[in-house]
Scaffold this active site. Structure first.
Site, PDB file in Angstrom:
ATOM      1  N   SER A 183     -22.244  17.468   7.798  1.00  0.00           N
ATOM      2  CA  SER A 183     -21.739  18.277   8.904  1.00  0.00           C
ATOM      3  C   SER A 183     -22.501  18.086  10.208  1.00  0.00           C
ATOM      4  O   SER A 183     -21.961  18.362  11.267  1.00  0.00           O
ATOM      5  CB  SER A 183     -21.741  19.754   8.501  1.00  0.00           C
ATOM      6  OG  SER A 183     -22.981  20.129   7.954  1.00  0.00           O
ATOM      7  N   HIS A 211     -16.090  19.510   5.327  1.00  0.00           N
ATOM      8  CA  HIS A 211     -15.652  18.819   6.545  1.00  0.00           C
ATOM      9  C   HIS A 211     -14.712  17.656   6.242  1.00  0.00           C
ATOM     10  O   HIS A 211     -14.219  17.005   7.164  1.00  0.00           O
ATOM     11  CB  HIS A 211     -16.852  18.331   7.354  1.00  0.00           C
ATOM     12  CG  HIS A 211     -17.470  19.411   8.183  1.00  0.00           C
ATOM     13  ND1 HIS A 211     -16.929  19.841   9.372  1.00  0.00           N
ATOM     14  CD2 HIS A 211     -18.563  20.184   7.976  1.00  0.00           C
ATOM     15  CE1 HIS A 211     -17.673  20.806   9.879  1.00  0.00           C
ATOM     16  NE2 HIS A 211     -18.675  21.040   9.048  1.00  0.00           N
ATOM     17  N   LYS A 241     -12.298  25.777   7.865  1.00  0.00           N
ATOM     18  CA  LYS A 241     -12.460  24.802   8.960  1.00  0.00           C
ATOM     19  C   LYS A 241     -11.086  24.244   9.326  1.00  0.00           C
ATOM     20  O   LYS A 241     -10.315  24.930   9.973  1.00  0.00           O
ATOM     21  CB  LYS A 241     -13.477  23.748   8.546  1.00  0.00           C
ATOM     22  CG  LYS A 241     -14.870  24.376   8.519  1.00  0.00           C
ATOM     23  CD  LYS A 241     -15.968  23.513   7.999  1.00  0.00           C
ATOM     24  CE  LYS A 241     -17.277  24.300   8.090  1.00  0.00           C
ATOM     25  NZ  LYS A 241     -18.270  23.879   7.134  1.00  0.00           N
TER      26      LYS A 241
END
Ligand SMILES: *Cc1c(COP(=O)(O)O)cnc(C)c1O
Length: 393
Positions: A183, A211, A241
């Protein structure tokens, strides 16, 4: 306030401020979008959100949440194994299993709690956990909750991983854990090499794809990107996310999920999502599955943004994904760059110790599918101006 505690808190905070490690919380007065109002200042270009695909404020995702509140109410009413599991929670887990091509999934309150839930639950005192040195804080905390022995290997270094596997040959079972996409640097774990070593040394593999979810492999993650999804025992995805809502999930075999429903402590002892969260997530996955242009635009925008920064002379480090660090080094300089950019109408937050090592401070930028060329060009002009003032370029 107890005076001992009060003095301790004051001195801890003062130390952070002296070391340029203190970060005030930034407050948005608008939804998460490409341009936002921050601390009362309007029209700020937002380069710090993980809302990669713009789903957090998508009309269809919002509508699904609103309808679910009407149909199911505001909260789930109990922890999931007691009587807090509604049909919509199960529907989400089935959708995720089909999306990830796995037998089953279990949704947790967040990616963080998914790590705290799964790692100690599938390892015992006679096992060993082998973990990348740059793994996310929630993996580190999950490992701390386990009784297993632990070995940390050098970041994405297969010789170091192999050595750790040799040194743990006495363990009953072994679990290699890695981020799919790291990340803070945006680099990708070499999963095919990790799979080969895991096969040779008879170890299980867990990939935290917070991610990678919604970004790589057509949204299905890093294991899909490399075509090794059948060989990963435990996949963790986040719904907070790119998916734009909130939550984390574990994807894997039916027996893995079955065991977690019996023993994973955040599942057993903390209430699950409001039904609107589950419904909004289903809508977001629908959009991701049916509209390839979302991920395509994300990658196109990321290429445009990175090329622009490099043309100005900034160093985006080793990123292979939309996560685009601007390497600075010194913590004070990174914070000065953040402040200068904000004065020019750009929100790009400094990342400093303990999130990254001391002396590796950076501004982390997150281009998204929502940004326009004008957003990027305006942001590049600000980076150029402030970067020159600070003699970074
Ligand atoms: C962000 C992140 C998490 C936490 O996910 P949340 O859903 O925000 O709790 C876990 N692991 C990694 C690698 C992350 O980047």
């Amino acid at each position: 306030m107890n005076p001992n505690l009060g003095r301790w808190l004051d001195s801890q905070i003062a130390t952070l401020k002296e070391q340029n490690l203190y970060k005030p919380v930034v407050v948005m007065d608008t939804p998460s979008g490409p341009r936002i109002t921050v601390n009362g200042k309007a029209d700020i270009i937002n380069l710090s959100s993980n809302n990669y695909l713009g789903l957090a404020n998508h009309p269809k995702v919002k509508q699904a949440a609103i309808e679910a509140v009407e149909r199911w109410g505001a909260g789930a009413g109990a922890v999931r194994p007691i009587i807090g599991t509604m049909r919509v929670h199960v529907e989400l887990e089935q959708r995720l299993a089909a999306f990830k091509h796995v037998e089953a999934t279990l949704v947790f309150q967040s990616g963080f709690t998914a790590n705290a839930g799964v790692i100690p639950t599938i390892t015992d005192g006679d096992d060993a956990i082998i973990t990348d040195e740059l793994n996310h804080a929630s993996i580190i905390d999950g490992v701390r909750l386990s009784k297993a022995a632990r070995k940390i290997y050098k970041h994405c270094d297969m010789a170091s991983l192999e050595q750790a596997l040799r040194e743990t040959s006495g363990a009953k079972k072994r679990l290699i854990i890695t981020d799919g996409v790291f990340s803070m640097d945006g680099d990708i774990a070499p999963l095919p090499d990790i799979v080969a070593l895991a096969d040779r040394y008879d170890a299980a593999i867990m990939v935290d794809d917070a991610h990678g979810s919604g970004v790589l492999g057509g949204g299905r993650g890093t294991a899909f990107h490399f075509g090794v999804h059948d060989r990963i025992d435990v996949q963790l995805g986040t719904l907070s996310k790119a998916v734009g809502v909130m939550g984390g999930y574990i994807a894997g075999s039916a027996s893995l999920i079955d065991w977690l429903t019996q023993r994973a402590r955040p599942f057993l002892f903390s209430t699950g999502h409001p039904p609107s969260t589950a419904a909004a997530t289903i809508a977001a996955i629908d959009l991701m599955e049916n509209d390839r242009s979302l991920t395509e635009r994300l990658w196109e925008n990321a290429r445009y943004w990175k090329a622009g920064l490099q043309r100005l002379g900034f160093d985006p480090g080793i990123s292979e994904t939309p996560i685009t660090p601007v390497m600075v080094g010194d913590e004070g300089q990174a914070q000065a760059l953040q402040r200068g950019l904000f004065d020019e109408g750009v929100l790009a937050l400094a990342i400093v110790f303990p999130t990254v090592a001391r002396g590796k401070a950076r501004i982390r930028t997150m281009p998204s599918a929502m940004h326009s060329r004008a957003d990027f060009d305006d942001a590049l002009a600000a980076f150029e101006k402030v970067g020159r003032q600070l003699r970074l370029i």
